[in-house]
Design a protein around this motif. Sequence first.
Motif, PDB file in Angstrom:
ATOM      1  N   GLU A  17       0.808  -1.217   0.000  1.00  0.00           N
ATOM      2  CA  GLU A  17       0.000   0.000   0.000  1.00  0.00           C
ATOM      3  C   GLU A  17       0.846   1.274   0.000  1.00  0.00           C
ATOM      4  O   GLU A  17       0.512   2.272   0.635  1.00  0.00           O
ATOM      5  CB  GLU A  17      -0.965   0.024   1.201  1.00  0.00           C
ATOM      6  N   GLY A  18       1.959   1.226  -0.733  1.00  0.00           N
ATOM      7  CA  GLY A  18       2.784   2.424  -0.789  1.00  0.00           C
ATOM      8  C   GLY A  18       3.968   2.280  -1.717  1.00  0.00           C
ATOM      9  O   GLY A  18       4.097   1.303  -2.468  1.00  0.00           O
ATOM     10  N   ARG A  32      -0.313   4.566   2.201  1.00  0.00           N
ATOM     11  CA  ARG A  32      -1.713   4.922   2.419  1.00  0.00           C
ATOM     12  C   ARG A  32      -2.207   4.146   3.634  1.00  0.00           C
ATOM     13  O   ARG A  32      -2.378   2.937   3.593  1.00  0.00           O
ATOM     14  CB  ARG A  32      -2.550   4.577   1.186  1.00  0.00           C
ATOM     15  N   GLY A  36      -7.007   6.049   5.403  1.00  0.00           N
ATOM     16  CA  GLY A  36      -7.052   6.798   4.151  1.00  0.00           C
ATOM     17  C   GLY A  36      -6.037   7.907   4.036  1.00  0.00           C
ATOM     18  O   GLY A  36      -5.826   8.441   2.946  1.00  0.00           O
ATOM     19  N   GLU A  37      -5.392   8.276   5.132  1.00  0.00           N
ATOM     20  CA  GLU A  37      -4.381   9.337   5.102  1.00  0.00           C
ATOM     21  C   GLU A  37      -3.053   8.811   4.545  1.00  0.00           C
ATOM     22  O   GLU A  37      -2.756   7.622   4.629  1.00  0.00           O
ATOM     23  CB  GLU A  37      -4.170   9.906   6.499  1.00  0.00           C
ATOM     24  N   ILE A  38      -2.250   9.723   4.000  1.00  0.00           N
ATOM     25  CA  ILE A  38      -0.926   9.360   3.481  1.00  0.00           C
ATOM     26  C   ILE A  38       0.130   9.691   4.531  1.00  0.00           C
ATOM     27  O   ILE A  38       0.182  10.823   5.019  1.00  0.00           O
ATOM     28  CB  ILE A  38      -0.598  10.110   2.173  1.00  0.00           C
ATOM     29  N   ASP A 287      -5.599   7.385  -6.198  1.00  0.00           N
ATOM     30  CA  ASP A 287      -5.130   7.347  -4.811  1.00  0.00           C
ATOM     31  C   ASP A 287      -3.690   6.859  -4.730  1.00  0.00           C
ATOM     32  O   ASP A 287      -2.888   7.364  -3.934  1.00  0.00           O
ATOM     33  CB  ASP A 287      -6.037   6.438  -3.968  1.00  0.00           C
ATOM     34  N   VAL A 291      -0.036   8.890  -3.537  1.00  0.00           N
ATOM     35  CA  VAL A 291       0.989   8.372  -2.616  1.00  0.00           C
ATOM     36  C   VAL A 291       2.362   8.468  -3.272  1.00  0.00           C
ATOM     37  O   VAL A 291       3.344   8.876  -2.634  1.00  0.00           O
ATOM     38  CB  VAL A 291       0.677   6.912  -2.225  1.00  0.00           C
TER      39      VAL A 291
END
Length: 367
Positions: A17-18, A32, A36-38, A287, A291
């Motif tokens: 997820e990044g 992420r 939901g925040e980065i 999204d 990121v």
Amino acid sequence: MKNACKSSGIGGQAVLEGIMMKNQEVYSIGVRRPDGEIEVNLSTHEGIGNKKLKKVPLIRGVINFVDSLVLGMKCLTFSASFYDEEEAKPSKADVALQKIFKDKAEKIVMGVTVAFSIVMAVAIFMILPYYLADIFRRYIVSDTVLAVVEGAIRLLLFILYVLLISLMRDIQRVFQYHGAEHKCINCIEHGLELKVENVRKSSKHHKRCGTSFMLIVMVISIIFFIFIRVESPILRVLYRVALVPVIAGVSYEFIRLAGNTDNLIIRILSLPGMWLQSLTTKEPDDDMIEVAIAAVEAVFDWRAYQGRSEEEEPEPEIPAVTEEEATEEEALQQENASELEPIEEAIQEKTALQDLQDIEDILEAKE
């Protein structure tokens, strides 16, 4: 703004997820989070070897290969920490390692993990193809043809491995982040402003990709094993293991050259690696691109690289008036007009009377 077509020198890796982006010794990990925040973590990684060794051709390839494995494992561990459902209790082995090595326990575990990964990779992609190709020795007399067959088996094993792991949902998302990483770098290196719209339309293939590096390793190994021949089967295996650093070094030099030149021959030689990237890069969503942009901007000043001046302030947008709002405004104007109408009539009447009085005064003055 000058045309930014030269290599930016930055590289990265997709994580859970990044994305990790690295610029010399500085690297960032953008993830992420489940909410939901980065989150972007900035750190440094000097790696093994001194700066002089890292500039020596062939040797720098081996150093960078090992460094990328160590850093990649560290970044994967960091990104996975956001998605641990439960805090795992340390095992007896973990407790024992902590007591023996104390603060160095994590580095020791990381080193052992990387060493094990290298051993497994050599066993699967170097040793196993040799023994599988050796089955055809009774049918194929030419050592040259056998070396090509061995290389083809090695490539097929790699493709099969990628196809199998791509069935996992988490790996599919990692491949999407891999595509976002390439798109960001291509966007920057083609002189475009680093924003979601431009990144989305950039290519998800890049000549300096690790997938291309793996393909070059396989091709270079075929060339080496064609010309280096020994009679003993044991020596053949030992040679394959011993030549791994050399093959990695030569492959790194080619990838480095490909990333810093636009030569037609190099572009043609890079095509197979670009095609193979279709297996390991997928189209990211917006999204994921966000990121990737956050990770890039944490370690790389792309505006200075492109020769841009300070970013211009966008002109304020004039909000569009909808048909409903226009109707309401017209009705309000009519209402105001109806309210003012008696007042205007009174003013006009008073003005008329005043004018009449002025005329009478003038006539009396003449008499």
